[in-house]
Write a protein that holds these residues in place. Sequence first.
Motif, PDB file in Angstrom:
ATOM      1  N   ILE A 108      65.489 -26.750 -34.759  1.00 45.51           N
ATOM      2  CA  ILE A 108      65.933 -26.193 -33.478  1.00 45.51           C
ATOM      3  C   ILE A 108      66.575 -27.287 -32.621  1.00 45.51           C
ATOM      4  CG2 ILE A 108      65.168 -25.142 -31.314  1.00 45.51           C
ATOM      5  CD1 ILE A 108      62.970 -23.729 -32.904  1.00 45.51           C
ATOM      6  N   VAL A 109      65.900 -28.444 -32.551  1.00 46.30           N
ATOM      7  CA  VAL A 109      66.390 -29.538 -31.707  1.00 46.30           C
ATOM      8  C   VAL A 109      67.675 -30.133 -32.267  1.00 46.30           C
ATOM      9  CG1 VAL A 109      65.883 -31.869 -30.859  1.00 46.30           C
ATOM     10  CG2 VAL A 109      64.122 -30.089 -30.771  1.00 46.30           C
ATOM     11  N   GLU A 110      67.650 -30.527 -33.551  1.00 46.64           N
ATOM     12  CA  GLU A 110      68.810 -31.191 -34.150  1.00 46.64           C
ATOM     13  C   GLU A 110      69.958 -30.221 -34.423  1.00 46.64           C
ATOM     14  OE1 GLU A 110      67.503 -33.277 -37.604  1.00 46.64           O
ATOM     15  OE2 GLU A 110      66.208 -34.658 -36.479  1.00 46.64           O
ATOM     16  N   GLY A 111      69.627 -28.935 -34.517  1.00 43.80           N
ATOM     17  CA  GLY A 111      70.655 -27.934 -34.785  1.00 43.80           C
ATOM     18  C   GLY A 111      71.136 -27.247 -33.529  1.00 43.80           C
ATOM     19  N   TYR A 112      70.423 -26.229 -33.086  1.00 39.11           N
ATOM     20  CA  TYR A 112      70.862 -25.405 -31.961  1.00 39.11           C
ATOM     21  C   TYR A 112      70.987 -26.206 -30.663  1.00 39.11           C
ATOM     22  CZ  TYR A 112      69.560 -21.652 -35.187  1.00 39.11           C
ATOM     23  OH  TYR A 112      69.461 -20.835 -36.286  1.00 39.11           O
ATOM     24  N   TYR A 113      69.973 -26.994 -30.359  1.00 41.24           N
ATOM     25  CA  TYR A 113      69.972 -27.728 -29.091  1.00 41.24           C
ATOM     26  C   TYR A 113      71.151 -28.700 -29.014  1.00 41.24           C
ATOM     27  CZ  TYR A 113      68.531 -31.047 -25.482  1.00 41.24           C
ATOM     28  OH  TYR A 113      68.505 -31.875 -24.385  1.00 41.24           O
ATOM     29  N   ILE A 173      78.956 -21.149 -32.813  1.00 40.85           N
ATOM     30  CA  ILE A 173      78.126 -22.361 -32.909  1.00 40.85           C
ATOM     31  C   ILE A 173      76.766 -22.032 -33.516  1.00 40.85           C
ATOM     32  CG2 ILE A 173      76.946 -24.130 -31.560  1.00 40.85           C
ATOM     33  CD1 ILE A 173      79.258 -23.920 -29.538  1.00 40.85           C
ATOM     34  N   ILE A 174      76.162 -20.942 -33.028  1.00 41.05           N
ATOM     35  CA  ILE A 174      74.857 -20.530 -33.541  1.00 41.05           C
ATOM     36  C   ILE A 174      74.940 -20.187 -35.029  1.00 41.05           C
ATOM     37  CG2 ILE A 174      73.077 -18.738 -33.371  1.00 41.05           C
ATOM     38  CD1 ILE A 174      73.690 -18.640 -30.347  1.00 41.05           C
ATOM     39  N   GLN A 175      76.011 -19.505 -35.410  1.00 38.69           N
ATOM     40  CA  GLN A 175      76.193 -19.155 -36.812  1.00 38.69           C
ATOM     41  C   GLN A 175      76.379 -20.403 -37.679  1.00 38.69           C
ATOM     42  OE1 GLN A 175      75.637 -16.404 -38.232  1.00 38.69           O
ATOM     43  NE2 GLN A 175      76.387 -16.896 -40.286  1.00 38.69           N
ATOM     44  N   LYS A 176      77.061 -21.390 -37.149  1.00 39.22           N
ATOM     45  CA  LYS A 176      77.259 -22.646 -37.868  1.00 39.22           C
ATOM     46  C   LYS A 176      75.916 -23.315 -38.168  1.00 39.22           C
ATOM     47  CE  LYS A 176      79.189 -27.284 -37.152  1.00 39.22           C
ATOM     48  NZ  LYS A 176      79.926 -28.163 -36.196  1.00 39.22           N
ATOM     49  N   LYS A 210      73.871 -24.002 -41.789  1.00 40.28           N
ATOM     50  CA  LYS A 210      73.435 -25.359 -42.126  1.00 40.28           C
ATOM     51  C   LYS A 210      71.991 -25.386 -42.606  1.00 40.28           C
ATOM     52  CE  LYS A 210      72.901 -29.992 -40.176  1.00 40.28           C
ATOM     53  NZ  LYS A 210      73.109 -30.849 -38.971  1.00 40.28           N
ATOM     54  N   TYR A 211      71.130 -24.617 -41.940  1.00 37.68           N
ATOM     55  CA  TYR A 211      69.707 -24.648 -42.258  1.00 37.68           C
ATOM     56  C   TYR A 211      69.227 -23.442 -43.058  1.00 37.68           C
ATOM     57  CZ  TYR A 211      69.446 -28.500 -38.921  1.00 37.68           C
ATOM     58  OH  TYR A 211      69.639 -29.695 -38.270  1.00 37.68           O
ATOM     59  N   GLY A 212      70.148 -22.562 -43.394  1.00 40.00           N
ATOM     60  CA  GLY A 212      69.748 -21.385 -44.160  1.00 40.00           C
ATOM     61  C   GLY A 212      68.965 -20.373 -43.348  1.00 40.00           C
ATOM     62  N   HIS A 213      69.204 -20.324 -42.033  1.00 39.59           N
ATOM     63  CA  HIS A 213      68.518 -19.370 -41.167  1.00 39.59           C
ATOM     64  C   HIS A 213      69.212 -18.011 -41.219  1.00 39.59           C
ATOM     65  CE1 HIS A 213      66.844 -22.805 -38.426  1.00 39.59           C
ATOM     66  NE2 HIS A 213      66.343 -22.819 -39.640  1.00 39.59           N
ATOM     67  N   CYS A 214      68.419 -16.953 -41.160  1.00 38.85           N
ATOM     68  CA  CYS A 214      68.985 -15.602 -41.122  1.00 38.85           C
ATOM     69  C   CYS A 214      68.529 -14.830 -39.890  1.00 38.85           C
ATOM     70  CB  CYS A 214      68.589 -14.833 -42.388  1.00 38.85           C
ATOM     71  SG  CYS A 214      69.282 -15.502 -43.907  1.00 38.85           S
ATOM     72  N   LEU A 215      67.723 -15.468 -39.038  1.00 37.55           N
ATOM     73  CA  LEU A 215      67.158 -14.779 -37.884  1.00 37.55           C
ATOM     74  C   LEU A 215      67.857 -15.199 -36.602  1.00 37.55           C
ATOM     75  CD1 LEU A 215      63.399 -15.179 -38.846  1.00 37.55           C
ATOM     76  CD2 LEU A 215      64.952 -13.314 -39.451  1.00 37.55           C
ATOM     77  N   LYS A 216      67.635 -14.430 -35.539  1.00 35.97           N
ATOM     78  CA  LYS A 216      68.252 -14.728 -34.257  1.00 35.97           C
ATOM     79  C   LYS A 216      67.640 -15.987 -33.639  1.00 35.97           C
ATOM     80  CE  LYS A 216      67.318 -10.808 -32.343  1.00 35.97           C
ATOM     81  NZ  LYS A 216      67.284  -9.699 -31.357  1.00 35.97           N
ATOM     82  N   LEU A 217      68.430 -16.649 -32.800  1.00 31.79           N
ATOM     83  CA  LEU A 217      67.940 -17.842 -32.111  1.00 31.79           C
ATOM     84  C   LEU A 217      66.696 -17.523 -31.286  1.00 31.79           C
ATOM     85  CD1 LEU A 217      68.121 -20.733 -31.088  1.00 31.79           C
ATOM     86  CD2 LEU A 217      69.869 -19.977 -29.442  1.00 31.79           C
TER      87      LEU A 217
END
Length: 286
Positions: free
Chosen positions: A76-81, A165-168, A172-179
């Motif tokens: 969350i920190v290194e990605g979205y934040y 940005i969120i989709q990017k 990167k992390y293989g997430h499929c859920l909402k932020l």
Amino acid sequence: MFFEAKNEIDPKIMSSNFIKIDETLNANICLSYYKPDLNDYKLEIETNLKRQQEKFNILKEILSSEKKYLNDIREIVEGYYEELRKSCPQNVPYNIFANIKEIYDFTKTFYCLLENSTNDEAGIAGCFIKKHKTFLRLYSTYCQNYKMAFNIAERLEKEHNTAKIIQKVRLKYGHCLKLATYLQLPVLRITKYHLLLQRYLKLLDKESQGFSTVLEALNLMKQVNDQINNDMPKEEVSISYERITTTSNIQNLIRLFGSILKQGNLVLNETKKVHFVIVFRITNIV
């Protein structure tokens, strides 16, 4: 076993338990003994081994779940934040993530502390006693900000630039859920510590050296949880939901939250619409 000397014994009542050792003295020794039931010993050993294994499993669960939580917070920190901080107005990242970076730094330190405190049954409990004030300070701030963060995250998912940005980060992390779903992780995590300590305490003998320490840690972390709940405005408590569109969504929810508890159709009284709902047993956050 005890020996009882008698001068005269009626031959009619003499049995194999009486051994004549000296005819000149006409003395006999009565051997009274208890033959232990090996099954009782086996059961006691198995019970103790089972309890030791259960204690080990809970300690292992505290460590492994903390490691997983640390990794989720890191993403969350290194990605979205970090990505949103580069492209959004200065106040937006804080409004979404609050002090999650500080929570991440604290969790790194706390995990190392846990790893180095497994030598005795009270070691991990001591970590919670030492850091309970930090838990209260950090998580109170985050949880009070959660409702605003939830609403902003939902809005950013719909805006073109930030949605990209969120989709990017998702890719990167293989997430499929909402932020917004990932933003719930600290809220859920802080509610689980005292439950793990409670399970652990039940396996300890009240006379054991670590019982009082674990009990103190349990009471402190429960107070932390209760205080945070009291500080959160009840009308603002919200739970994110995910629209299940693919099997991978379900698999990611299971990975994030735990096993499926119930599933089935839910009919809303006001609209009479039917929704298929999955309820998760939240175990992986602990």
